[in-house]
Design an enzyme around this catalytic site. Structure first.
Site, PDB file in Angstrom:
ATOM      1  N   HIS A 157      -7.025   1.495  -4.826  1.00 18.04           N
ATOM      2  CA  HIS A 157      -6.817   0.072  -4.564  1.00 18.04           C
ATOM      3  C   HIS A 157      -7.153  -0.755  -5.798  1.00 18.04           C
ATOM      4  O   HIS A 157      -8.284  -0.738  -6.267  1.00 18.04           O
ATOM      5  CB  HIS A 157      -7.617  -0.464  -3.365  1.00 18.04           C
ATOM      6  CG  HIS A 157      -6.894  -1.609  -2.712  1.00 18.04           C
ATOM      7  ND1 HIS A 157      -6.899  -2.865  -3.243  1.00 18.04           N
ATOM      8  CD2 HIS A 157      -6.086  -1.650  -1.639  1.00 18.04           C
ATOM      9  CE1 HIS A 157      -6.133  -3.643  -2.491  1.00 18.04           C
ATOM     10  NE2 HIS A 157      -5.617  -2.930  -1.519  1.00 18.04           N
ATOM     11  N   ARG A 174       6.657  -4.610   6.894  1.00 16.35           N
ATOM     12  CA  ARG A 174       7.042  -5.539   5.823  1.00 16.35           C
ATOM     13  C   ARG A 174       7.629  -4.812   4.611  1.00 16.35           C
ATOM     14  O   ARG A 174       8.326  -5.407   3.812  1.00 16.35           O
ATOM     15  CB  ARG A 174       5.851  -6.397   5.388  1.00 16.35           C
ATOM     16  CG  ARG A 174       4.785  -5.626   4.672  1.00 16.35           C
ATOM     17  CD  ARG A 174       3.694  -6.529   4.164  1.00 16.35           C
ATOM     18  NE  ARG A 174       2.866  -7.049   5.235  1.00 16.35           N
ATOM     19  CZ  ARG A 174       1.638  -7.545   5.039  1.00 16.35           C
ATOM     20  NH1 ARG A 174       1.140  -7.586   3.826  1.00 16.35           N
ATOM     21  NH2 ARG A 174       0.923  -7.989   6.036  1.00 16.35           N
ATOM     22  N   HIS A 175       7.314  -3.551   4.450  1.00 17.83           N
ATOM     23  CA  HIS A 175       7.944  -2.820   3.332  1.00 17.83           C
ATOM     24  C   HIS A 175       8.509  -1.473   3.802  1.00 17.83           C
ATOM     25  O   HIS A 175       9.700  -1.355   4.034  1.00 17.83           O
ATOM     26  CB  HIS A 175       7.027  -2.713   2.100  1.00 17.83           C
ATOM     27  CG  HIS A 175       5.560  -2.486   2.350  1.00 17.83           C
ATOM     28  ND1 HIS A 175       5.083  -1.450   3.123  1.00 17.83           N
ATOM     29  CD2 HIS A 175       4.464  -3.150   1.901  1.00 17.83           C
ATOM     30  CE1 HIS A 175       3.763  -1.503   3.129  1.00 17.83           C
ATOM     31  NE2 HIS A 175       3.338  -2.531   2.416  1.00 17.83           N
ATOM     32  N   ASN A 201       1.816   5.298  -4.778  1.00 26.47           N
ATOM     33  CA  ASN A 201       2.173   4.510  -3.598  1.00 26.47           C
ATOM     34  C   ASN A 201       3.451   3.714  -3.923  1.00 26.47           C
ATOM     35  O   ASN A 201       3.460   2.896  -4.855  1.00 26.47           O
ATOM     36  CB  ASN A 201       1.007   3.571  -3.255  1.00 26.47           C
ATOM     37  CG  ASN A 201       1.300   2.741  -2.023  1.00 26.47           C
ATOM     38  OD1 ASN A 201       2.378   2.179  -1.897  1.00 26.47           O
ATOM     39  ND2 ASN A 201       0.338   2.640  -1.129  1.00 26.47           N
ATOM     40  N   GLU A 247      -0.367   6.238   4.936  1.00 30.28           N
ATOM     41  CA  GLU A 247      -1.468   5.340   5.287  1.00 30.28           C
ATOM     42  C   GLU A 247      -1.064   4.610   6.558  1.00 30.28           C
ATOM     43  O   GLU A 247       0.047   4.080   6.642  1.00 30.28           O
ATOM     44  CB  GLU A 247      -1.695   4.302   4.194  1.00 30.28           C
ATOM     45  CG  GLU A 247      -2.130   4.887   2.876  1.00 30.28           C
ATOM     46  CD  GLU A 247      -2.132   3.819   1.795  1.00 30.28           C
ATOM     47  OE1 GLU A 247      -1.758   2.660   2.055  1.00 30.28           O
ATOM     48  OE2 GLU A 247      -2.505   4.160   0.675  1.00 30.28           O
ATOM     49  N   GLU A 306     -11.417   8.131   1.080  1.00 32.35           N
ATOM     50  CA  GLU A 306     -10.885   7.409  -0.077  1.00 32.35           C
ATOM     51  C   GLU A 306     -11.738   6.168  -0.255  1.00 32.35           C
ATOM     52  O   GLU A 306     -11.775   5.302   0.627  1.00 32.35           O
ATOM     53  CB  GLU A 306      -9.413   7.047   0.155  1.00 32.35           C
ATOM     54  CG  GLU A 306      -8.830   6.294  -1.038  1.00 32.35           C
ATOM     55  CD  GLU A 306      -7.311   6.115  -0.963  1.00 32.35           C
ATOM     56  OE1 GLU A 306      -6.620   6.980  -0.397  1.00 32.35           O
ATOM     57  OE2 GLU A 306      -6.832   5.091  -1.494  1.00 32.35           O
ATOM     58  N   HIS A 314       5.883  -0.895  -2.729  1.00 34.70           N
ATOM     59  CA  HIS A 314       6.473  -2.116  -3.279  1.00 34.70           C
ATOM     60  C   HIS A 314       7.897  -1.943  -3.784  1.00 34.70           C
ATOM     61  O   HIS A 314       8.569  -2.932  -4.089  1.00 34.70           O
ATOM     62  CB  HIS A 314       5.528  -2.748  -4.302  1.00 34.70           C
ATOM     63  CG  HIS A 314       4.262  -3.198  -3.629  1.00 34.70           C
ATOM     64  ND1 HIS A 314       4.287  -3.977  -2.488  1.00 34.70           N
ATOM     65  CD2 HIS A 314       2.961  -2.925  -3.873  1.00 34.70           C
ATOM     66  CE1 HIS A 314       3.046  -4.186  -2.078  1.00 34.70           C
ATOM     67  NE2 HIS A 314       2.227  -3.554  -2.896  1.00 34.70           N
ATOM     68  N   THR A 324      -4.369  -4.367   1.896  1.00 33.38           N
ATOM     69  CA  THR A 324      -5.505  -3.892   2.681  1.00 33.38           C
ATOM     70  C   THR A 324      -6.808  -4.464   2.123  1.00 33.38           C
ATOM     71  O   THR A 324      -7.166  -4.193   0.975  1.00 33.38           O
ATOM     72  CB  THR A 324      -5.555  -2.348   2.659  1.00 33.38           C
ATOM     73  OG1 THR A 324      -4.238  -1.868   2.859  1.00 33.38           O
ATOM     74  CG2 THR A 324      -6.482  -1.821   3.732  1.00 33.38           C
ATOM     75  N   ARG A 353       3.309  -0.187   7.928  1.00 32.71           N
ATOM     76  CA  ARG A 353       2.545  -1.278   8.544  1.00 32.71           C
ATOM     77  C   ARG A 353       3.186  -1.665   9.868  1.00 32.71           C
ATOM     78  O   ARG A 353       4.401  -1.540  10.056  1.00 32.71           O
ATOM     79  CB  ARG A 353       2.495  -2.499   7.621  1.00 32.71           C
ATOM     80  CG  ARG A 353       1.761  -2.234   6.315  1.00 32.71           C
ATOM     81  CD  ARG A 353       1.599  -3.522   5.531  1.00 32.71           C
ATOM     82  NE  ARG A 353       0.512  -4.322   6.053  1.00 32.71           N
ATOM     83  CZ  ARG A 353      -0.688  -4.461   5.494  1.00 32.71           C
ATOM     84  NH1 ARG A 353      -0.956  -3.865   4.367  1.00 32.71           N
ATOM     85  NH2 ARG A 353      -1.611  -5.203   6.047  1.00 32.71           N
ATOM     86  N   HIS A 375       2.586   3.277   3.120  1.00 27.59           N
ATOM     87  CA  HIS A 375       1.843   2.634   4.209  1.00 27.59           C
ATOM     88  C   HIS A 375       2.864   2.085   5.196  1.00 27.59           C
ATOM     89  O   HIS A 375       3.623   1.168   4.854  1.00 27.59           O
ATOM     90  CB  HIS A 375       0.981   1.505   3.618  1.00 27.59           C
ATOM     91  CG  HIS A 375       0.072   0.835   4.600  1.00 27.59           C
ATOM     92  ND1 HIS A 375      -0.888  -0.064   4.210  1.00 27.59           N
ATOM     93  CD2 HIS A 375      -0.040   0.935   5.945  1.00 27.59           C
ATOM     94  CE1 HIS A 375      -1.545  -0.499   5.279  1.00 27.59           C
ATOM     95  NE2 HIS A 375      -1.040   0.090   6.346  1.00 27.59           N
TER      96      HIS A 375
HETATM   97  N1  PXP Z   1      -5.153   3.270  -1.164  1.00 27.56           N
HETATM   98  C1  PXP Z   1      -5.020   2.626   0.014  1.00 27.56           C
HETATM   99  C2  PXP Z   1      -5.698   3.201   1.207  1.00 27.56           C
HETATM  100  C3  PXP Z   1      -4.230   1.460   0.134  1.00 27.56           C
HETATM  101  O1  PXP Z   1      -4.124   0.834   1.321  1.00 27.56           O
HETATM  102  C4  PXP Z   1      -3.551   0.998  -1.010  1.00 27.56           C
HETATM  103  C5  PXP Z   1      -2.662  -0.201  -0.900  1.00 27.56           C
HETATM  104  O2  PXP Z   1      -1.616   0.069  -0.022  1.00 27.56           O
HETATM  105  C6  PXP Z   1      -3.702   1.712  -2.210  1.00 27.56           C
HETATM  106  C7  PXP Z   1      -4.530   2.826  -2.265  1.00 27.56           C
HETATM  107  C8  PXP Z   1      -2.993   1.310  -3.456  1.00 27.56           C
HETATM  108  O3  PXP Z   1      -3.425   0.056  -3.878  1.00 27.56           O
HETATM  109  P1  PXP Z   1      -2.701  -0.656  -5.102  1.00 27.56           P
HETATM  110  O4  PXP Z   1      -1.303  -0.977  -4.664  1.00 27.56           O
HETATM  111  O5  PXP Z   1      -3.538  -1.858  -5.347  1.00 27.56           O
HETATM  112  O6  PXP Z   1      -2.697   0.323  -6.248  1.00 27.56           O
END
Ligand code: PXP
Length: 237
Positions: A191, A49-50, A7, A70, A151, A10, A101, A45, A43
């Protein structure tokens, strides 16, 4: 061995801090692929924001592994998803004021809304997963929507404050994973996973995919993204 979805939200967070052009998540996706990412996850949003719409469109053109979007079950997002057509969409809950999330999608309580979102995505030929808490009722509701995957939210496991609490959250994830597999759904998780806590989750029987963001991007500041992904990939195996 689970596949690794990286992901890259960031990377865009840092860019948006100055509303400039760098660092570009498109460059990040390329580096993540070189490090062994099996999938790039973003993601989009509601508050942008990102990740921005332009990122999603360019990533669809440039990513050579799977692209996993996402998004919330909102008309705007679903229409964008159906237009851009990433290979995969993971439906997540979204609250404007949250930092990340929080908790899984309550599929059981929002059944009709999620059902119509899944139908729209399936009609566009998109593979759908639902981000849910490791809870049998949510897994059963997901199964009845004929999605391809769920997931499991690993946040409670990742945030556990003691070894004992973490162990009991791991048992919750293991039990939920068995239910997922019994229902012939693909098993994904994510997550809060990091270099310290990922191995027991990667070792859960039938784990097909992990989506990991913050810890990989954080490490990449010091070691570079390609190496940060390669290190995580090695832990997943
Ligand atoms: N899976 C989902 C569905 C998420 O919303 C996120 C955060 O955007 C992640 C995985 C990844 O989480 P983390 O950034 O804490 O690794």
């Amino acid at each position: 061995m689970p596949k690794l979805g990286v992901n890259i939200d960031h990377v865009a967070t840092v860019r948006q801090a100055r509303k400039t052009f760098e660092p570009d998540p498109v460059w990040a996706a390329m580096k993540a692929e070189l490090g062994g990412a099996d999938q790039i996850t973003v993601h989009l949003r509601e508050d942008r924001r990102h990740i921005q719409d332009r990122d999603l469109r360019l990533l669809k053109e440039t990513v050579h592994v799977k692209l996993n979007l996402e998004c919330a079950c909102e008309k705007e997002m679903l229409d964008i998803a159906c237009e851009v057509k990433p290979q995969r969409v993971c439906l997540v809950p979204e609250k404007r004021e949250e930092v990340t999330t929080e908790g899984g999608l309550d599929v059981a309580a929002n059944f009709d809304r999620v059902q119509s979102a899944v139908k729209q995505l399936h009609d566009a030929g998109i593979f759908v997963s639902l981000f849910i808490d490791p809870d049998a009722a949510q897994i059963e509701a997901s199964k009845s929507l004929a999605v391809e995957a769920v997931e499991l939210h690993t946040g409670t496991y990742a945030n556990a404050k003691s070894d004992q609490a973490q162990h009991s959250e791991l048992l919750v994830l293991q039990k939920a994973s068995e239910v997922v597999l019994t229902h012939d759904l693909l098993l994904h998780a994510g997550h809060g996973l990091n270099y310290q806590n990922v191995i027991p989750v990667a070792q859960i029987d039938g784990m097909e995919e992990l989506n990991i963001g913050h810890s990989i991007i954080a490490r990449s500041i010091f070691v570079g993204l390609e190496d940060a992904v390669a290190e995580m990939k090695a832990l997943c195996s």
